[in-house]
Design a protein around this motif. Sequence first.
Motif, PDB file in Angstrom:
ATOM      1  N   ARG A  79     -43.691  14.386 -21.077  1.00 20.83           N
ATOM      2  CA  ARG A  79     -43.507  15.105 -22.344  1.00 20.83           C
ATOM      3  C   ARG A  79     -43.886  16.568 -22.196  1.00 20.83           C
ATOM      4  O   ARG A  79     -43.224  17.451 -22.730  1.00 20.83           O
ATOM      5  N   LEU A  82     -41.074  18.268 -20.284  1.00 16.71           N
ATOM      6  CA  LEU A  82     -39.897  18.465 -21.125  1.00 16.71           C
ATOM      7  C   LEU A  82     -40.126  19.594 -22.122  1.00 16.71           C
ATOM      8  O   LEU A  82     -39.236  20.414 -22.352  1.00 16.71           O
ATOM      9  N   ASN A  83     -41.306  19.640 -22.731  1.00 14.57           N
ATOM     10  CA  ASN A  83     -41.618  20.722 -23.666  1.00 14.57           C
ATOM     11  C   ASN A  83     -41.549  22.069 -22.963  1.00 14.57           C
ATOM     12  O   ASN A  83     -41.036  23.040 -23.505  1.00 14.57           O
ATOM     13  N   ALA A  85     -39.787  22.802 -20.259  1.00 15.42           N
ATOM     14  CA  ALA A  85     -38.384  23.085 -19.935  1.00 15.42           C
ATOM     15  C   ALA A  85     -37.627  23.532 -21.184  1.00 15.42           C
ATOM     16  O   ALA A  85     -36.807  24.454 -21.125  1.00 15.42           O
ATOM     17  N   TYR A  86     -37.898  22.902 -22.312  1.00 13.61           N
ATOM     18  CA  TYR A  86     -37.239  23.273 -23.567  1.00 13.61           C
ATOM     19  C   TYR A  86     -37.626  24.695 -23.969  1.00 13.61           C
ATOM     20  O   TYR A  86     -36.780  25.507 -24.335  1.00 13.61           O
ATOM     21  N   ARG A  87     -38.912  25.009 -23.868  1.00 12.90           N
ATOM     22  CA  ARG A  87     -39.393  26.347 -24.206  1.00 12.90           C
ATOM     23  C   ARG A  87     -38.748  27.397 -23.301  1.00 12.90           C
ATOM     24  O   ARG A  87     -38.289  28.441 -23.763  1.00 12.90           O
ATOM     25  N   SER A  89     -35.866  27.184 -21.746  1.00 17.03           N
ATOM     26  CA  SER A  89     -34.439  27.323 -22.052  1.00 17.03           C
ATOM     27  C   SER A  89     -34.229  28.183 -23.301  1.00 17.03           C
ATOM     28  O   SER A  89     -33.294  28.979 -23.364  1.00 17.03           O
ATOM     29  N   ILE A  90     -35.106  28.053 -24.291  1.00 17.62           N
ATOM     30  CA  ILE A  90     -35.004  28.885 -25.497  1.00 17.62           C
ATOM     31  C   ILE A  90     -35.299  30.341 -25.158  1.00 17.62           C
ATOM     32  O   ILE A  90     -34.597  31.252 -25.613  1.00 17.62           O
TER      33      ILE A  90
END
Length: 107
Positions: A79, A82-83, A85-87, A89-90
């Motif tokens: 988790r 993933l957080n 990686a998401y951050r 990408s944004i």
Amino acid sequence: KIDMYEKTDWLCGCTFNNSLYCFPCLLFGDEASEYSEWTKNGVTDLVHLSEKIRNINRQRYIPISAKLKFNLLGKQDIRQQLNSAYRLSIEKRNRKYKRTGMFYPKL
């Protein structure tokens, strides 16, 4: 007699081709080196196995990055990754839109 697997924590074997390998190197290492037998074909020469292991340990062949990645394997929370990686990408998307001067919806 000491078992080679206990003595050498990076050693793994394949019963299919009766070869020994460097496990962290298989997962994260480089096949293009002078010790590629440990990652590519496997070591089958059991007569000189102790000598080959000593040579690798002496020359510190096993890449530090491969050892670190191997030691961290399964210890990081997915988790969190993933957080992260998401951050990232944004942030990348935001930099792209700022650079082009385009309007973008806020996420």
